[in-house]
Design an enzyme around this catalytic site. Sequence first.
Site, short mmCIF file in Angstrom:
data_model
loop_
_atom_site.label_atom_id
_atom_site.label_comp_id
_atom_site.label_asym_id
_atom_site.label_seq_id
_atom_site.Cartn_x
_atom_site.Cartn_y
_atom_site.Cartn_z
N GLU A 42 -17.95 7.43 -5.22
CA GLU A 42 -18.96 7.76 -6.22
C GLU A 42 -19.51 9.13 -5.81
O GLU A 42 -20.21 9.24 -4.81
CB GLU A 42 -20.07 6.69 -6.22
CG GLU A 42 -21.23 7.03 -7.16
CD GLU A 42 -22.43 6.09 -6.99
OE1 GLU A 42 -22.24 4.89 -6.69
OE2 GLU A 42 -23.56 6.57 -7.17
N ARG A 46 -26.03 15.07 -7.18
CA ARG A 46 -27.17 15.60 -6.41
C ARG A 46 -26.83 16.97 -5.85
O ARG A 46 -27.70 17.66 -5.34
CB ARG A 46 -27.49 14.66 -5.25
CG ARG A 46 -28.16 13.42 -5.72
CD ARG A 46 -28.31 12.44 -4.59
NE ARG A 46 -28.18 11.11 -5.13
CZ ARG A 46 -28.40 10.01 -4.44
NH1 ARG A 46 -28.76 10.09 -3.19
NH2 ARG A 46 -28.28 8.85 -5.02
N LYS A 130 -25.44 -1.78 -11.21
CA LYS A 130 -25.77 -1.31 -9.87
C LYS A 130 -27.15 -1.89 -9.56
O LYS A 130 -28.03 -1.90 -10.43
CB LYS A 130 -25.82 0.21 -9.88
CG LYS A 130 -26.45 0.83 -8.64
CD LYS A 130 -26.09 2.31 -8.55
CE LYS A 130 -26.99 3.03 -7.55
NZ LYS A 130 -26.36 4.22 -6.99
C1 3PG Z 1 -27.45 5.90 -3.86
O1 3PG Z 1 -27.69 6.86 -4.49
O2 3PG Z 1 -26.73 5.02 -4.34
C2 3PG Z 1 -28.08 5.74 -2.53
O3 3PG Z 1 -28.82 6.87 -2.17
C3 3PG Z 1 -27.21 5.38 -1.40
O4 3PG Z 1 -28.06 4.76 -0.55
P1 3PG Z 1 -27.86 4.84 1.01
O5 3PG Z 1 -27.90 6.30 1.36
O6 3PG Z 1 -29.05 4.09 1.58
O7 3PG Z 1 -26.55 4.19 1.34
#
Ligand code: 3PG
Length: 213
Positions: A42, A46, A130
């Site tokens: 994914e 960002r 999700k």
């Molecule tokens: C996301 O955007 O799905 C999360 O920021 C991922 O979360 P994590 O960095 O705690 O794994």
Amino acid sequence: MNAVDQKIEEIGIVPVIKLNHPERDAAPLAKALCAGDVPVAEVTFRAAGAEQAIRLMKEACPQMLVGAGTVLTEAQVDAALSAGAEFIVTPGFDGGLVAYCQKKGVPVYPGCTTPTDYHAALKYGLEVLKFFPAEQSGGLQKIKAMSAPFSMFRVMPTGGISLQNLKEYLSCPVIIACGGSYMVTERLIEAQSWEEITCLCKESRRLVKEARG
Ligand code: 3PG
């Protein structure tokens, strides 16, 4: 479930990636994930080069399932699709954006954590959501509580998933797969630690298999 849902379920873990230097890192990262038996990504919007990152990962590993994350606008859906994204992940529930993805024929996983979100998702005929941010929103206990009235949904928890809690999450049949950045942190990517990324993926896959017996 559609073919993308099925592939995500089979792999069990979805790396959530932010790539600051796609021209340098996208191809070796894709190869490191595939070498670790985690052929899915994914790629989040960002970072400015998300579109390029999606394209380059897909080029490097055509068998890999590459989707776009942190998608907030229709323009980003378009950019992701033109780069070859095969699924879209949004952090929250935006009905307009879900409908737009459905019109385009691309699987979409909107972030949902409340009964209100789940009601909305039901109206759009979604089957997989999700669950974000998972740990911060009540974690596994909340996922189980939500599945009582909303047994029609499977979820992909993301946010706070690690090698420590992955197996516990995946032991719950409501959960199709977990998302996480622990195997693709900015530190690992900046250091181009491809072998370490492959090892973390292999360890994750071992836990997926253990969790599912
Ligand atoms: C996301 O955007 O799905 C999360 O920021 C991922 O979360 P994590 O960095 O705690 O794994």
